[in-house]
Structures are given as C-alpha cells and as structure tokens.
Design a protein around this motif. Structure first.
Motif, mmCIF file in Angstrom:
data_model
loop_
_atom_site.group_PDB
_atom_site.id
_atom_site.type_symbol
_atom_site.label_atom_id
_atom_site.label_comp_id
_atom_site.label_asym_id
_atom_site.label_seq_id
_atom_site.Cartn_x
_atom_site.Cartn_y
_atom_site.Cartn_z
ATOM 1 N N THR A 189 33.057 44.090 42.902
ATOM 2 C CA THR A 189 33.606 42.750 43.110
ATOM 3 C C THR A 189 34.933 42.875 43.846
ATOM 4 N N ARG A 190 35.417 41.744 44.334
ATOM 5 C CA ARG A 190 36.698 41.737 45.042
ATOM 6 C C ARG A 190 37.702 40.784 44.418
ATOM 7 N N ASN A 191 37.240 39.740 43.743
ATOM 8 C CA ASN A 191 38.133 38.697 43.256
ATOM 9 C C ASN A 191 38.091 38.455 41.754
ATOM 10 N N GLU A 245 31.122 36.465 40.056
ATOM 11 C CA GLU A 245 31.873 36.295 41.297
ATOM 12 C C GLU A 245 31.145 35.330 42.235
ATOM 13 N N ARG A 246 29.831 35.353 42.222
ATOM 14 C CA ARG A 246 29.086 34.369 43.011
ATOM 15 C C ARG A 246 29.412 32.960 42.546
ATOM 16 N N ASP A 250 37.012 32.673 37.453
ATOM 17 C CA ASP A 250 38.329 33.303 37.533
ATOM 18 C C ASP A 250 38.326 34.666 36.866
ATOM 19 N N GLY A 251 37.595 34.789 35.766
ATOM 20 C CA GLY A 251 37.621 36.064 35.080
ATOM 21 C C GLY A 251 36.466 36.246 34.122
ATOM 22 N N LEU A 252 36.299 37.485 33.705
ATOM 23 C CA LEU A 252 35.419 37.862 32.605
ATOM 24 C C LEU A 252 36.326 38.259 31.458
#
Length: 467
Positions: free
Chosen positions: A106-108, A57-58, A62-64
């Motif tokens: 996380t948020r995003n 996220e840092r 977009d995704g894991l």
C-alpha cells in the motif's frame, strides 16, 4: 495542500474511517467465523492481511486499527472453555508483525497498532515504533492501552491487575519517557550522511536521555534516527474519568463506544472541553466511534443478510467478552437479575463497561444484554441499503460531533467489500467522504498540518529549541 481533514466554508465535514480488526479469529462480532463465506480463520497467513490492506486502500480508508490483548478472557464461567470453543480473541497473534508486509503493498493506508505499555520496556518500544514509522514512511499510529485483564497480570508475573488509576499514573510517566526518546534524543539535522567527511551523524546533536521517576529509570540514547513523524499518531480509548484525563493530555485520536447518540454527544463535548482547558485545540482531537454495518443493494437484501449473519453469531460469546471487560462473571447471574456488581465487587477492568450496565443504565439484565448481542458484539449496528446507511452515519456525525468511525467486521472480507462498493460511493456523492488521499504522513492526512506533534501537545514540550 488539500486534505479531507479540513472542512472549507460551505463544505460538509468529511468522515474519517478506520477498519477495526484484530490478529485473531473472533474480534468484536463473535461466532461469525462459522459462516461459510468468512475467512477470519486465515488470520495466521500473510496474504490474508496484505489482501485486506489493499482492499481498504481501494476504499480510501484512513487506517487499519488493530486491537490487541495480553491475557485471556477467563472471567465468564471462570475458565477459557467458551473463548477456546468460539475463538473469542484466542488465539491472538502479535499485531506489530503485520505492518511491514501491509505497508509494502500500500502507499496511503495508515496503521493504528495496539500495544499494552504495562508490560513493555519504554526504551525498546520506542525503537519498534520508530522502525515502523521509517518502514511505512510515516503511516504508523499507536493505540495506547494499559490493560484490564487479571489473566495478563498473572501471566506477566503479577498477582493481580494494577489498580485502574495507578495504571494511568504509570502511563503518564511512560509517555514522558517516550517523548524524550522520540523528540529530544536526536536533534533535527543530527543525521547528515556525509560520505566525504565520514560523518553519518553529528555526535554533538545526539543526546543521552536521563530519566529517574517513580516507575521508570532510563538512561540511554534513542537507538533509531528520527523517523518521519518521530512520535507516532497517538490513539487512546479510555472513557473513565482518569482515562479521559490521560487521553486529553496525550491522545490525538480518541476511540469511543456508545449505543446512544445523546451519551456520545455528552462524551465528545466533555473531551473537547477538557482539551481546551488543557491548552489544546479541541478540533485537533479526533473522535472515532465503533460501529457495525450490514448493507445490501436493497433494504430487503440487507435485512436478509443480517438475519443470515445472526444465525451464525454467538450472543453468549459476546457476553463472555463483555464479562472479561467488566471483570464480572455474568454467568452467575439469573437471566432477569439486575446487573449490579455482586457483593459490592470493585472491578479492576474497564470501569466504563461496568458503569454502562450498572450506575448509568438501570434495568440491564443478562437477558437484555443477550438481546443486544445479536451479532455477538455490542457496537451500534446499522442495517440497510446504501442510502439508509449513509443517512445514519451522517446522523451520528451531525448529532454527536464525532469525526469518524472504527468499522468492525462481521463476515470477512465480505463486510468490508460491501461497505466499499455500496456505501462509500453514496458518501462520496454527498461530499462527506474523500475521493482521493491527501499526500503526506498519517498525521498530515488526518490533521492537514505537519508530520510532527503540534506545538501545544505535551510531547512537543520535550523538543530541544533547535529541534
């Protein structure tokens, strides 16, 4: 609402980026668990995953994207000896169990979770994904796979793997069942949570699904109330003719793997043409390519790091992984023998894997494969300083038409830290990578539209008129 998925006039196309990982030690680049700075053997601890989620996220990933298999790689040498010695996706833990913890820190960051539908009841899988969509506030995606390992089939009570095309026939019907549960069972407005009237949900707006098909029989109400996305973002990785047909019908994001820009360009063009023919917006099909990056502050530092990693990698483990995917035991081939399927063998594995080293690419031998598996994996590998890496990533985008990358790990978490600290600032300076997350669900972030399936998607056709 601004989003990096939209490219205004005069602005460069934005790169979409997933980290590509697996709930195991050895995923794509094999043998690197022996590197002294690698932490992949900590995969069984929660902090390993929550730390990774916060790191990604840092970096504004977009995704894991978390891969998974059911079964073991027992084709090479006819045993699991090498997979156990080198931890070639064995042991492997459940990927879905990781999401709630990572979402909490996380948020995003989005989460694309691989689940093999061949061995899952659609009724229960629908609830699990709805649950995760609620808990992540709409950040969940599903990588749809049908499986390719005979070892999995035997472990699940079958004598062998279901034939390749039939697996996709079953998957088509499976998705139709899920769309009914996710999109049709509960109308919009069914849930009111009215304490005074003592009505949580209007009974006349919740409907029983009745499906009796060739492969599945389902009668029941979806157990979960509508989640932010209802249907998770749908990922798929089939490259065979039948796999592409399935992907064009269902997938919103397609994962491809190729060593060649020309071959990738042809595949992407074909996917978009098929999408258009199916009545879908070709630009609404996002294509991600698998890639490995080794970088340093200078080219010399990156080259030294690559050489250091190579000393710990296992090309033979990579060959064993490839053998499982193709369904062919390459340990029986002479080093310089052509890699044609022996004895007219018809693989029930990944057809594109077989084709890549037989029909479409003459001259492949075990020696040639091993030479390509320097880091234990077969994805294109970019080695260089941040500017050189950014140049090559942009080249892949411009020359092939892909939308982004699934970035594999080498030494973890070092390889992700290097990419975030060195390469991402270079991409941001060029205007091809976001500097902040867009608001909304994973689907909104990726496509810049609403949280639900677009109207032209086959799944949207299952909605009720007022839903």
């Amino acid at each position: 609402m601004p989003t990096h998925a939209v490219c205004p006039p005069g602005r460069k196309k934005q790169i979409l980026l997933n980290a590509f990982d697996m709930n195991c030690v050895g995923h794509i680049n094999h043998g690197l668990w022996t590197h002294p700075r690698d932490r992949s053997t900590d995969y069984r601890t929660l902090s390993y995953w929550t730390d990774l989620a916060q790191l990604l996220e840092r970096g504004l990933f977009d995704g894991l994207f978390i891969a998974d298999i059911v079964g073991v790689y027992d084709v090479y040498g006819g045993s699991v000896t090498l997979p156990l010695q080198e931890s070639i996706q064995l042991p492997v833990n459940d990927p879905m169990m990781l999401v709630s913890a990572m979402a909490a820190v996380t948020r995003n960051l989005g989460f694309g979770i691989t689940v093999n539908l061949t061995y899952e009841a659609p009724y229960l899988l629908a609830r699990r994904f709805s649950t995760l969509d609620h808990l992540t506030e709409g950040r969940i995606g599903w990588n749809i796979v049908t499986g390719y390992l005979d070892s999995a089939a035997r472990a699940m009570g079958l004598t062998e793997q279901i034939a390749h095309d039939e697996r996709y026939d079953r998957a088509d019907e499976y998705l139709d069942v899920l769309y009914q549960l996710w999109e049709r069972s509960w109308e919009d407005g069914a849930v009111v949570r009215d304490r005074n009237a003592r009505i949580f949900a209007h009974p006349d707006k919740v409907h029983r699904i009745v499906h009796h098909g060739k492969y599945y029989d389902v009668e029941g109400y979806h157990l979960a109330e509508p989640s932010p996305q209802r249907t998770p973002v749908l990922f798929q990785a089939g490259s065979s003719g039948r796999g592409q047909a399935f992907g064009v019908r269902h997938a919103e994001c397609v994962f491809v793997s190729s060593q060649s820009k020309a071959g990738t360009r042809e595949l992407v063009a074909a996917l978009r043409a098929h999408a258009l023919a199916a009545g879908r917006d070709p630009a609404g099909l996002k294509v991600f390519m698998g890639v490995t990056v080794v970088t340093g502050r200078t080219e010399a530092e990156a080259r030294d790091k690559f050489a250091e990693y190579a000393r710990h990698a296992s090309p033979e483990a990579g060959l064993a992984h490839f053998a499982a995917g193709s369904g062919i035991d390459y340990s029986t081939f002479a080093p310089d023998a052509p890699l044609a399927p022996p004895g007219g063998h018809k693989s029930r594995g990944i057809e594109s894997s077989v084709k890549r080293v037989t029909d479409d690419a003459p001259g492949w031998t075990v020696e040639r494969l091993l030479a390509q598996l320097t880091l234990g994996g077969r994805y294109p590998t970019i080695v260089g300083d941040p500017r050189q890496v950014a140049d090559e990533l942009e080249s892949w985008m411009d020359e092939t038409g892909i939308d982004g990358f699934n970035l594999t790990r080498t030494v973890t978490p070092e390889s992700y830290v290097d990419f975030i600290d060195l390469v991402i600032p270079q991409l941001q300076e060029r205007g091809v990578y976001k500097t902040a997350y867009a608001e909304g669900t994973l689907r909104e972030k990726l496509f810049g539209a609403g949280p639900r399936l677009p109207p032209e998607h086959v799944g949207a056709g299952h909605r009720r008129r007022n839903g």
